[in-house]
Design a protein around this motif. Structure first.
Motif: not given
Length: 306
Positions: A56-67
């Motif tokens: 879950e943390r990695e998925r959230a990190d990827l969304v943050r990176a995309a934003l």
């Protein structure tokens, strides 16, 4: 006749270091490049991104990176999971990061029936708190089917505005379009079928191939919008070649990124390394128009993050 240009969404891969750890730095660089390529949006954390291998943390990190790489209006964050509890939890997390568009694959591994499916999306939409949500339909991988009448029922949920349909050809889009209310957005994962998909009632495509080679899909979308038959035929041929060379292979997609001197990396999931024939076909397709002639070994030994 000129019509609205069909939408081209790039399904971005996740880049990993050789030891399998998440290479967030290089993934962010790739997101930025894709955002600047002309595609309408990035689809982050989906099947092409190997999401079942991410926590879950990695998925959230990827969304943050995309934003960080693109405006929130051009990022579709995938939050789907095996259960509604997991999907709702991730939805709340990425919403707090600033995500403004969401997608959720149907429950997977164990097939979900109509009642369980509705409860699942009700949980996601409730957690989304008014943000637009796309159902993500991929029966071959999830074991969950969604009939047109079921999608029409799901469309009544607050916030569920569309569906990403990973089924071959334009026929599924036509069947869904006939059942859902006007304005419900249908995106197809059958990227080479962009023109038939749009003519069947779809809004456009979500393409993993477009992460590495967006040009033919953007040209095809423009030709369809302009009603330029000759340009459409030429772009269609190029799009067909791109899909044939890269296809649904995540490993070949990362090879294509390397051949174009774009950020790339290893995969975490159990994927076969492309054979020499597949690599030769890819190199032949990309050579000249899309590359500088140099090849980097993207799969076996990705370069270190900088």
């Amino acid at each position: 006749m000129t019509v609205q240009r069909p939408v081209v969404v790039a399904a971005a891969p996740t880049l990993f270091a050789a030891d399998g750890s998440l290479d967030l730095h290089r993934s962010t660089r790739l997101y930025r490049h894709i955002a600047e390529s002309g595609v309408d949006a990035l689809f982050v954390g989906g099947t092409t991104a190997e999401f079942p291998s991410l926590d879950e943390r990695e998925r959230a990190d990827l969304v943050r990176a995309a934003l960080d790489a693109a405006p929130a209006s051009r990022v579709i964050a995938h939050v789907g999971a095996a259960s509604g509890w997991q999907a709702a939890r991730l939805t709340k997390r990425v919403r707090s990061l600033g995500a403004r568009r969401l997608a959720a694959v149907t429950p997977y591994f164990l097939p979900a029936g109509p009642r369980a499916l509705r409860e699942y999306y009700a949980q996601v939409c409730d957690a989304a708190d008014g943000l637009p949500v796309y159902a993500y339909i991929y029966p071959d991988l999830t074991n969950t089917t969604v009939r047109p009448d079921q999608l029409a029922e799901l469309a009544a949920l607050p916030g569920l505005i569309g569906a990403k349909v990973s089924m071959s050809g334009a026929a599924p889009i036509a069947a869904y379009a006939a059942a859902v209310p006007p304005g419900f957005e249908l995106l197809s994962g059958s990227d080479a079928e962009l023109a038939p998909v749009v003519r069947a009632g779809g809004l456009g495509v979500v393409s993993g191939v477009a992460s590495a080679v967006p040009e033919p899909f953007l040209a095809l979308a423009a030709a369809v919008a302009e009603g330029n038959t000759q340009a459409e035929q030429e772009a269609q041929e190029e799009a067909d070649q791109a899909v044939a060379a890269i296809g649904p292979s995540i490993a070949l997609l990362k090879e294509a990124l390397a051949l174009r001197d774009l950020p790339t990396g290893s995969s975490r999931m159990a994927l076969d390394v492309p054979n020499d024939d597949a690599l030769d076909r890819l190199t032949h397709f990309l050579d000249g128009a899309y590359t500088n002639g140099a090849r980097t070994d993207a799969i076996a030994e990705p370069p270190a993050a900088s």
